[in-house]
Design a protein around this motif. Structure first.
Motif, mmCIF file in Angstrom:
data_model
loop_
_atom_site.group_PDB
_atom_site.id
_atom_site.type_symbol
_atom_site.label_atom_id
_atom_site.label_comp_id
_atom_site.label_asym_id
_atom_site.label_seq_id
_atom_site.Cartn_x
_atom_site.Cartn_y
_atom_site.Cartn_z
ATOM 1 N N ALA A 1 -35.925 -7.815 11.371
ATOM 2 C CA ALA A 1 -35.056 -8.658 10.546
ATOM 3 C C ALA A 1 -35.782 -9.960 10.243
ATOM 4 N N TYR A 2 -35.755 -10.349 8.969
ATOM 5 C CA TYR A 2 -36.414 -11.570 8.517
ATOM 6 C C TYR A 2 -35.380 -12.528 7.928
ATOM 7 N N ASP A 3 -35.670 -13.807 8.031
ATOM 8 C CA ASP A 3 -34.841 -14.832 7.408
ATOM 9 C C ASP A 3 -34.981 -14.722 5.889
ATOM 10 N N THR A 4 -33.850 -14.642 5.184
ATOM 11 C CA THR A 4 -33.895 -14.450 3.734
ATOM 12 C C THR A 4 -34.415 -15.672 2.987
ATOM 13 N N VAL A 5 -34.383 -16.831 3.629
ATOM 14 C CA VAL A 5 -34.845 -18.056 2.971
ATOM 15 C C VAL A 5 -36.330 -18.288 3.217
ATOM 16 N N THR A 6 -36.754 -18.166 4.475
ATOM 17 C CA THR A 6 -38.129 -18.525 4.828
ATOM 18 C C THR A 6 -39.063 -17.332 4.958
ATOM 19 N N GLY A 7 -38.497 -16.156 5.220
ATOM 20 C CA GLY A 7 -39.333 -14.996 5.502
ATOM 21 C C GLY A 7 -39.774 -14.916 6.948
ATOM 22 N N GLY B 1 -35.019 1.296 -5.189
ATOM 23 C CA GLY B 1 -34.218 0.194 -5.682
ATOM 24 C C GLY B 1 -34.539 -1.127 -5.027
ATOM 25 N N VAL B 2 -33.724 -2.123 -5.331
ATOM 26 C CA VAL B 2 -33.936 -3.486 -4.861
ATOM 27 C C VAL B 2 -32.696 -3.971 -4.119
ATOM 28 N N THR B 3 -32.839 -5.131 -3.472
ATOM 29 C CA THR B 3 -31.763 -5.732 -2.684
ATOM 30 C C THR B 3 -31.510 -7.146 -3.187
ATOM 31 N N TYR B 4 -30.236 -7.502 -3.333
ATOM 32 C CA TYR B 4 -29.844 -8.821 -3.852
ATOM 33 C C TYR B 4 -29.277 -9.673 -2.728
ATOM 34 N N TRP B 5 -29.627 -10.979 -2.752
ATOM 35 C CA TRP B 5 -29.061 -11.947 -1.810
ATOM 36 C C TRP B 5 -28.903 -13.271 -2.529
ATOM 37 N N SER B 6 -27.840 -13.997 -2.186
ATOM 38 C CA SER B 6 -27.667 -15.323 -2.779
ATOM 39 C C SER B 6 -26.914 -16.240 -1.826
ATOM 40 N N ASP B 7 -27.142 -17.539 -2.004
ATOM 41 C CA ASP B 7 -26.317 -18.568 -1.391
ATOM 42 C C ASP B 7 -25.993 -19.571 -2.495
ATOM 43 N N ASN B 8 -25.620 -20.757 -2.149
ATOM 44 C CA ASN B 8 -25.250 -21.726 -3.178
ATOM 45 C C ASN B 8 -26.448 -22.261 -3.957
ATOM 46 N N GLN B 9 -27.647 -22.119 -3.390
ATOM 47 C CA GLN B 9 -28.828 -22.676 -4.043
ATOM 48 C C GLN B 9 -29.732 -21.634 -4.698
ATOM 49 N N SER B 10 -29.691 -20.398 -4.224
ATOM 50 C CA SER B 10 -30.718 -19.443 -4.624
ATOM 51 C C SER B 10 -30.126 -18.056 -4.836
ATOM 52 N N LYS B 11 -30.695 -17.331 -5.803
ATOM 53 C CA LYS B 11 -30.374 -15.924 -6.023
ATOM 54 C C LYS B 11 -31.686 -15.154 -5.958
ATOM 55 N N ARG B 12 -31.751 -14.189 -5.067
ATOM 56 C CA ARG B 12 -33.029 -13.523 -4.825
ATOM 57 C C ARG B 12 -32.919 -12.006 -4.938
ATOM 58 N N ASP C 1 -37.203 -14.478 -7.725
ATOM 59 C CA ASP C 1 -36.079 -15.231 -8.279
ATOM 60 C C ASP C 1 -35.278 -14.282 -9.167
ATOM 61 N N ALA C 2 -33.999 -14.108 -8.868
ATOM 62 C CA ALA C 2 -33.185 -13.145 -9.611
ATOM 63 C C ALA C 2 -33.000 -13.542 -11.068
ATOM 64 N N THR C 3 -33.187 -14.816 -11.379
ATOM 65 C CA THR C 3 -33.005 -15.292 -12.749
ATOM 66 C C THR C 3 -34.252 -15.103 -13.596
ATOM 67 N N THR C 4 -35.427 -15.284 -12.973
ATOM 68 C CA THR C 4 -36.675 -15.266 -13.742
ATOM 69 C C THR C 4 -37.616 -14.123 -13.382
ATOM 70 N N GLY C 5 -37.442 -13.541 -12.199
ATOM 71 C CA GLY C 5 -38.367 -12.513 -11.738
ATOM 72 C C GLY C 5 -39.633 -13.059 -11.116
ATOM 73 N N LYS C 6 -39.753 -14.370 -11.008
ATOM 74 C CA LYS C 6 -40.949 -14.983 -10.439
ATOM 75 C C LYS C 6 -40.895 -14.942 -8.910
ATOM 76 N N ASN D 1 -27.836 -14.317 6.526
ATOM 77 C CA ASN D 1 -29.143 -14.802 6.066
ATOM 78 C C ASN D 1 -30.288 -13.978 6.628
ATOM 79 N N LEU D 2 -30.027 -12.698 6.878
ATOM 80 C CA LEU D 2 -31.065 -11.803 7.376
ATOM 81 C C LEU D 2 -31.248 -10.646 6.410
ATOM 82 N N ILE D 3 -32.490 -10.214 6.251
ATOM 83 C CA ILE D 3 -32.765 -8.949 5.582
ATOM 84 C C ILE D 3 -33.384 -8.030 6.628
ATOM 85 N N ILE D 4 -32.714 -6.904 6.867
ATOM 86 C CA ILE D 4 -33.103 -5.968 7.923
ATOM 87 C C ILE D 4 -33.927 -4.862 7.279
#
Length: 697
Positions: free
Chosen positions: A207-213, A120-131, A144-149, A186-189
């Motif tokens: 653990a990686y930063d969900t925004v920058t990697g 499966g997959v993992t979802y994360w979002s803030d006010n600017q991004s859905k991943r 990108d959770a909206t486009t898959g890109k 803001n971490l993905i473990i």
């Protein structure tokens, strides 16, 4: 005034409709439903009175099933957020569909994912991004959770190479984050699957930063000098000599406290540890880490110095229990051996006594097994613990020859060191519990799918010529025979395919890719030279079998095992007394069993009047507040609904392929759905690519 009242009534009606819709729309936002990995939903539209009316609501063909050889699988537990279902196809591409209809929104087209598996997959979002975070091969992708890109600003243009930072001298290239990772703020473990031989990469948790990697913290599961646990490895430097101890099975997260709970795998090589004396922390542990920093808070080692591949197979469950009248937040880990370990979530203190129990220690030369292993006194095991002559089933074929084998075998306890004699595991090396894991409800009842099929193996001395020059046949025996058999015929349940006449199914280029990158449950063999790979391929294709090369397979492990062999009779049925697959309810508040029923059936046996025996199974349960438990998992290609109070079957449906996955439930516009990935492909069942959603008419 009347107009104002009318407008007010309309406003209230619309607002009430919207609020009701919001209250009725319930998601399944992460792996196994939530961070507690409870597999539980509060939805109750589908209940014991109407479950028999369930019908197929929609079907989505995800694409990519290997229907020619039936080797593809879909182990995905899909997530559902705001009316969109995210999953993984049979060709290991992420996708999004409308959760109400199954209509495709997008599907990725990522390179370098062929041959891997995904749960499966993992979802994360803030006010600017859905991943959507998606692990495939050695990559962690951010979509990108909206486009898959791919999100170009994350990591290296949308991806992170998970191999980076866990290499060691002599290691191979194989890592795959096939179980969905865990979000904390803001971490993905991230954990991952690595090889199970002496070339395995390190099993560090990161653990990686969900925004920058960007890498934020690393926990060394094989400690470095100066770190806690370093002295449990008597052969140093352990981080250069050994791999594994990896978090492949998934994690649970207490977001209120900021604690992540991580089960770890065996140290490699799995079946002989003479070169790694000591208890080998943090292999085979349940570890509680500060999710912000990666600092260890507490740990418990479930198996000391594992030489049986007895690592925990699934994420732990977080649940609140009533222990002697006191509410306790607990973390619960089930095991392949059929044990249930229950701890205080904060302190790590066992909530039921765990006894260090002595086991036999006679072993192959050089091996020093642990003298004791931790055994819970409660809860009671959910599988039988021993297999002997009295445990052959009453209709087993070729009984005399099987009994003759048993007389020469090693059997009878949970932890018997493997030798050159046939050694029997019961339950088998694959469980007991399996990666589908257990469900828990708010009452503290745990529901566990399991298997009770004996498995046997032996250790054999590696044969290497004095000058280390070997031909393709010898290279095959050194590298491949443990799984695919000395005669290339694989095993009878299909988990290791036959390589006989492989030239009719695969080209030389395809075989080369599989050896280099791995495929499915097969790891990469990138650690052997191209010349060795070419000779193995020539041997498989019956070409140039007399040519020799210098072997690089001269490591520290002098033995290889002869595979994970489920013990079946000549008719293809397990030799043990049924049930062979079970579903068990355990009251975690008291440690006592509520009920146990068979999970699955062999139609050929039930047609003869033999009661349902249960089958081998892969996948987890789904429990709802309306008193239902849904599970597929069995090899008979069924999904079933059980009364969670009694274990009685209330509904059954046939799937287009076996559902070796965990079901999800959700509601859209007030309508509840049950969805399951039907990928098949294991246990000699056909492969498929369908996701099937059920709902009331």
């Amino acid at each position: 005034m009347k107009r104002l009242i009318l407008l007010s009534l309309v406003f209230l009606a619309v607002t009430g409709f919207v609020l009701a819709q919001l209250l009725n729309d319930t998601d399944w936002p992460e792996y196994n439903g939530n961070g507690e990995r409870s597999h539980f939903s509060a939805l109750n539209q589908i209940n014991k009175d109407n479950v028999a009316q369930l019908k197929v609501a929609w079907t989505y063909a995800s694409g990519g099933a290997d229907t020619a050889r039936n080797r593809s699988q879909m182990q995905c537990n899909p997530i559902i957020i705001n009316g969109i279902l995210y999953g993984v196809s049979a060709s290991i591409q992420a996708f999004a569909v409308e959760a109400a209809t199954g209509k495709e929104i997008w599907k990725s087209n990522l390179p370098d994912v062929a041959g891997t598996l995904s749960r499966g997959v993992t979802y994360w979002s803030d006010n600017q991004s859905k991943r959507i975070f998606f692990g495939a091969a050695n990559w962690l992708y951010a979509l990108d959770a909206t486009t898959g890109k791919l999100i170009d600003s994350f990591g290296d243009h949308g991806k992170i190479n998970l191999k980076t930072g866990i290499e060691r001298p002599g290691s191979d290239d194989f890592i795959s984050s096939n179980t969905p990772n865990t979000i904390y703020k803001n971490l993905i473990i991230v954990g991952g699957r690595v090889a199970e031989n002496e070339t395995a990469l390190l099993g560090d948790v990161r653990a990686y930063d969900t925004v920058t990697g960007k890498l934020v913290w690393t926990f060394h599961t094989i400690p470095d000098k100066g770190e806690f646990g370093y002295n449990t490895w008597l052969a140093q430097p352990a981080r250069q000599k050994f791999g594994g101890a990896n978090a492949w099975a998934g994690m649970a997260i207490d977001r209120k406290r900021g604690i992540v709970y991580i089960p770890t795998g065996s140290a490699a090589f799995d079946f002989w540890g003479g070169n790694r004396p000591g208890d080998n922390l943090f292999a085979n542990c349940l570890i509680a880490l500060d999710a912000t920093t990666g600092k260890r808070l507490w740990h418990f080692q479930l198996v000391h110095h594992d030489i049986w591949d007895r690592d925990p197979p699934c994420p732990p469950n977080l649940v609140t229990l009533n222990i002697n009248g006191k509410q306790v937040d607990a973390v619960v880990q089930i095991t392949k051996q059929g044990y249930i370990f229950v701890f205080d979530r904060v302190t790590g203190k066992p909530l039921f006594p765990i006894k260090e129990t002595a086991f036999q220690t006679d072993a192959m030369e050089g091996e020093k097994p642990s003298k004791t292993q931790p055994i819970p006194t409660l809860p009671l095991p959910f599988t039988r613990q021993t297999f002997g002559a009295k445990d052959f089933n009453s209709f087993v074929a070729n009984r005399d020859s099987l009994e003759g084998l048993l007389k020469k075998a090693r059997f009878g306890t949970a932890y018997i060191p493997i030798t050159g004699d046939m050694t029997i595991f019961y339950p088998g090396t694959d469980g007991g519990a399996q990666w589908g894991g257990a469900a828990t409800d708010p009452d503290g009842i745990m529901y566990i799918p399991a298997k009770e099929i004996p498995v046997y193996t032996t250790l054999k001395k590696k044969e290497v010529l004095s000058d280390h020059a070997v031909n393709g046949s010898k290279l095959y025996q050194l590298n491949c025979a443990a799984c695919h058999g000395a005669d290339k015929t694989g095993n009878h349940d299909g988990s290791y395919p036959s390589l006989v006449n492989i030239e009719k199914r695969l080209t030389k280029e395809q075989i080369t890719t599989i050896l280099q990158k791995g495929k499915g449950m097969m790891p990469s063999f990138s650690h052997i030279s191209d010349a060795e790979k070419n000779l193995i391929i020539d041997f498989l294709l019956n070409k140039n079998t007399d040519q020799k090369v210098v072997s690089t397979n001269n490591g520290q492990v002098p033995y290889h095992n002869t595979g994970y062999n489920r013990w079946y009779d000549k008719n293809g049925y397990p030799v043990s007394q049924p049930p062979w697959g079970t579903l068990t309810a355990v009251d975690l508040n008291t440690g006592q069993r509520r009920w146990q029923v068979p999970l699955g059936e062999y139609k050929g046996l039930t047609d003869k009047g033999i009661p349902p025996t249960g089958t081998d199974n892969y996948g987890g349960p789904l429990v709802t507040s309306s008193g239902l438990l849904f599970i597929a998992a069995s090899r008979d290609e069924k999904i079933r609904a059980f009364d969670k109070r009694t274990g009685k079957i209330l509904w059954t449906a046939t799937l287009p392929a076996a559902g070796y996955a965990s079901a999800s439930t959700y509601s859209v516009n007030g309508k509840q759905f049950i969805v399951i990935a039907c990928g098949g492909g294991k246990l000699n069942t056909k492969s498929g690519d369908k996701y099937v959603a059920f709902a009331l008419p």
